[in-house]
Scaffold this active site. Structure first.
Site, PDB file in Angstrom:
ATOM      1  N   MET A 254      18.820  27.575 -24.590  1.00  0.00           N
ATOM      2  CA  MET A 254      18.623  29.089 -24.747  1.00  0.00           C
ATOM      3  C   MET A 254      17.838  29.508 -25.850  1.00  0.00           C
ATOM      4  SD  MET A 254      21.785  30.516 -23.683  1.00  0.00           S
ATOM      5  CE  MET A 254      21.713  32.458 -23.977  1.00  0.00           C
ATOM      6  N   HIS A 255      17.572  30.213 -26.795  1.00  0.00           N
ATOM      7  CA  HIS A 255      16.887  30.644 -27.983  1.00  0.00           C
ATOM      8  C   HIS A 255      15.670  30.412 -28.599  1.00  0.00           C
ATOM      9  CE1 HIS A 255      20.952  32.166 -28.091  1.00  0.00           C
ATOM     10  NE2 HIS A 255      21.278  31.955 -27.855  1.00  0.00           N
TER      11      HIS A 255
ATOM     12  N   ASP B  21      20.222  28.199 -20.182  1.00  0.00           N
ATOM     13  CA  ASP B  21      21.500  27.070 -19.282  1.00  0.00           C
ATOM     14  C   ASP B  21      22.717  27.197 -19.182  1.00  0.00           C
ATOM     15  OD1 ASP B  21      21.987  27.184 -22.453  1.00  0.00           O
ATOM     16  OD2 ASP B  21      21.642  24.748 -22.776  1.00  0.00           O
TER      17      ASP B  21
END
Ligand SMILES: Nc1ncnc2c1ncn2[C@@H]1O[C@H](COP(=O)(O)OP(=O)(O)O)[C@@H](O)[C@H]1O
Ligand SMILES: O=C(CO)[C@@H](O)[C@H](O)COP(=O)(O)O
Length: 502
Positions: free
Chosen positions: A82-83, A240
């Site tokens: 992520m991110h 995820d």
């Protein structure tokens, strides 16, 4: 011919691709790892091209070594770290290395967001603007690399870039979009207010899709490099942790997920968007429409063990190293470890805290240190469990996933520290399973995720708490819990010393 879907899990250390049948049987799995670069203290970057090359290599191995016929693959979908910020120019060319979820260079930008928007930011996103999230990374580039920022036309999350290279279509999904902290959770649209406040053109935000929605088809060019069939459907995929929760069957509020991957996660399904843990926990869209999850992240969970192994057991595999911990005792003969190797996200949002071993004694041997690392990671999860307990969230089962769930000792430690039943699954890599489930629902093989879960999620072993261990760990946790406040200032001063004396 037996048909498959591919679940692509784009992790931090490696990409894992699984070929899974309609009944949830994993026919074959392949992985390919890629490097992580730390050009400065607190920086963490990867080359997006490495993700594409690694994914293509893993798919190629499935086709050539496991003899999965390209014509037997009906579709694929994703789970992605992520991110991470991937910036593209107007030709969709990558402008700089991706800045990852565990990069903590953005404390100044975090502060800026807090100062400029205050509580309004939390009302819109239901999250704090922490260093790891995408918005502070965009602001860092805007401030520190103006020549790159001027060319930036679109941003993507990591899995979105791989999907773009497969299909030629730009998009992200809602579960990854919440992790940018630029999505208005209540309206489920990119926040114009946030973009306007920070002079970010709204057009930089990619189109939004639901996780099981069709995102495009394999292009002729990608079919040639990968061996997949041209025109095969590709579904959007999920963050995820959303995909892992799906693959672990976290579809109702009475089960909690504990994930030991590179990072560590304690996660709970939420049906109400207004649920509030005073923003100590992250609040994200689930991979399922109109559902959410809350979670707390330990930045270096499996990564702590990985660091310890690399540094002190370079020639040993994980299972052998953990055997040494079995020869130690509960509490590692009075040794405690805090896993703050790269700072921490929850419950302490602190980029400057660092890890420690407390109680080192001349009688300690290597196995005691391994044991302390295993226990310290789970104590940090207990800090997160305590937040749920303080909100009167009642649950009796924890589903344990990720590489750490391969160890029976670590699973029992979880049961004893949480004082809850801990369940391991037949496949602990639930992210690729969740990704595959998104493709099965997207293809219409299953009408919904609940029916898919019945075939895909299989319990392996249940670990029950041992009362004597529970009370010993309870005593130790009270000591562990004090380490953060007692080492916070020391850690911060040491980081400052290090910055000055580079
Ligand atoms: N046999 C094992 N026993 C216990 N832990 C393990 C074992 N193998 C790997 N791990 C842990 O799992 C971590 C990797 O988990 P994984 O879910 O593959 O991570 P990611 O998806 O973030 O790349 C390693 O860093 C290590 O801490
Ligand atoms: O930052 C987070 C979640 O907020 C991490 O969980 C990343 O999503 C990467 O996870 P792994 O590589 O450990 O799976």
């Amino acid at each position: 011919m037996e048909k498959y879907v591919l679940g692509v899990d784009l992790g931090t250390s490696a990409v894992k691709v699984a070929a899974i049948t309609k009944n949830g049987i994993i026919a074959a799995q392949q992985s390919s790892s890629y490097p992580l670069s730390h050009p400065q203290v607190g920086f963490s970057e990867q080359d997006p091209q490495d993700w594409v090359t690694g994914t293509t290599a893993a798919i190629h191995k499935l086709l050539t070594q496991d003899h999965i016929a390209p014509t037997a693959i009906a579709g694929l979908s994703f789970s992605g770290q992520m991110h991470g910020l991937v910036l593209l120019d107007h030709n969709n060319q990558v402008l700089r290395p991706a800045i990852l979820w565990d990069d903590t260079r953005t404390s100044k930008q975090r502060q800026e967001v807090e100062t400029k928007m205050g509580h309004k930011f939390i009302q819109i996103t239901h999250n704090q603007p922490l260093e790891g999230f995408t918005l502070p990374k965009l602001l860092w580039v805007q401030e520190n690399e103006p020549e790159i920022w001027q060319q930036a036309t679109t941003f993507l999350l990591p899995k979105d870039y791989v999907r773009y290279c497969m299909t030629g279509k730009l998009a992200t999904d809602y579960s990854d979009a919440t992790g940018t902290v630029m999505l208005d959770i209540d309206t489920q649209s990119w926040s114009k207010e946030i973009c306007d406040t920070f002079n970010i053109p709204l057009s930089i935000c990619p189109p939004l899709l639901h996780s099981s929605e069709l995102a495009g088809h394999i292009t002729d060019a990608y079919a040639k490099t990968s061996g997949l069939q041209a025109n095969m459907p590709v579904f959007a995929g999920a963050a995820d942790n959303a995909a892992s929760a799906l693959g672990a069957g976290i579809l109702q509020t009475n089960t909690v997920l504990s994930s030991i991957g590179t990072s560590g996660v304690v996660l709970k399904y939420e049906s109400n968007a207004q649920t509030n843990y005073q923003e100590v926990l992250q609040f994200e869209d689930h991979a399922i429409n109109d559902a959410y999850y809350s979670m707390g992240v330990t930045l270096a969970a499996g990564d702590s063990l990985n660091w310890f192994k690399k540094t002190f057991y370079p020639q040993t595999d994980f299972s052998q190293m953990i055997q040494d911990a079995e020869h130690s005792t509960l509490g590692a003969h009075g040794l405690l470890y805090t896993p703050y190797l790269i700072g921490e996200r929850a419950p302490y949002a602190d980029a400057k805290i660092r890890g420690s071993f407390i109680g080192v004694d001349s009688s300690h041997v290597r196995g005691d240190f391994v044991r302390a690392v295993l226990e310290g990671i789970i104590f940090s999860f207990e800090d997160l469990m305590q937040i749920y307990a303080s909100h009167n969230n009642m649950f009796d089962t924890v589903i344990s996933i990720g590489g750490g769930a391969k160890s029976p000792l670590w699973l029992q430690i979880q049961a004893d520290i949480f004082n809850k039943k801990v369940v391991s699954l037949a496949n602990e890599q639930t992210a690729s399973l969740g990704a595959a489930m998104l493709a099965t629902v997207g293809l219409g093989w299953y009408p919904d995720f609940i029916s898919c879960t019945k075939n895909f999620v299989k319990v392996k072993t249940t670990y029950n708490p041992i009362p004597e261990h529970v009370s010993q760990y309870h005593e130790l946790y009270a000591i562990y819990h004090q380490i953060y406040s007692q080492t916070k200032d020391l850690s911060s001063r040491l980081i400052d010393f290090r910055q000055k004396n580079k």
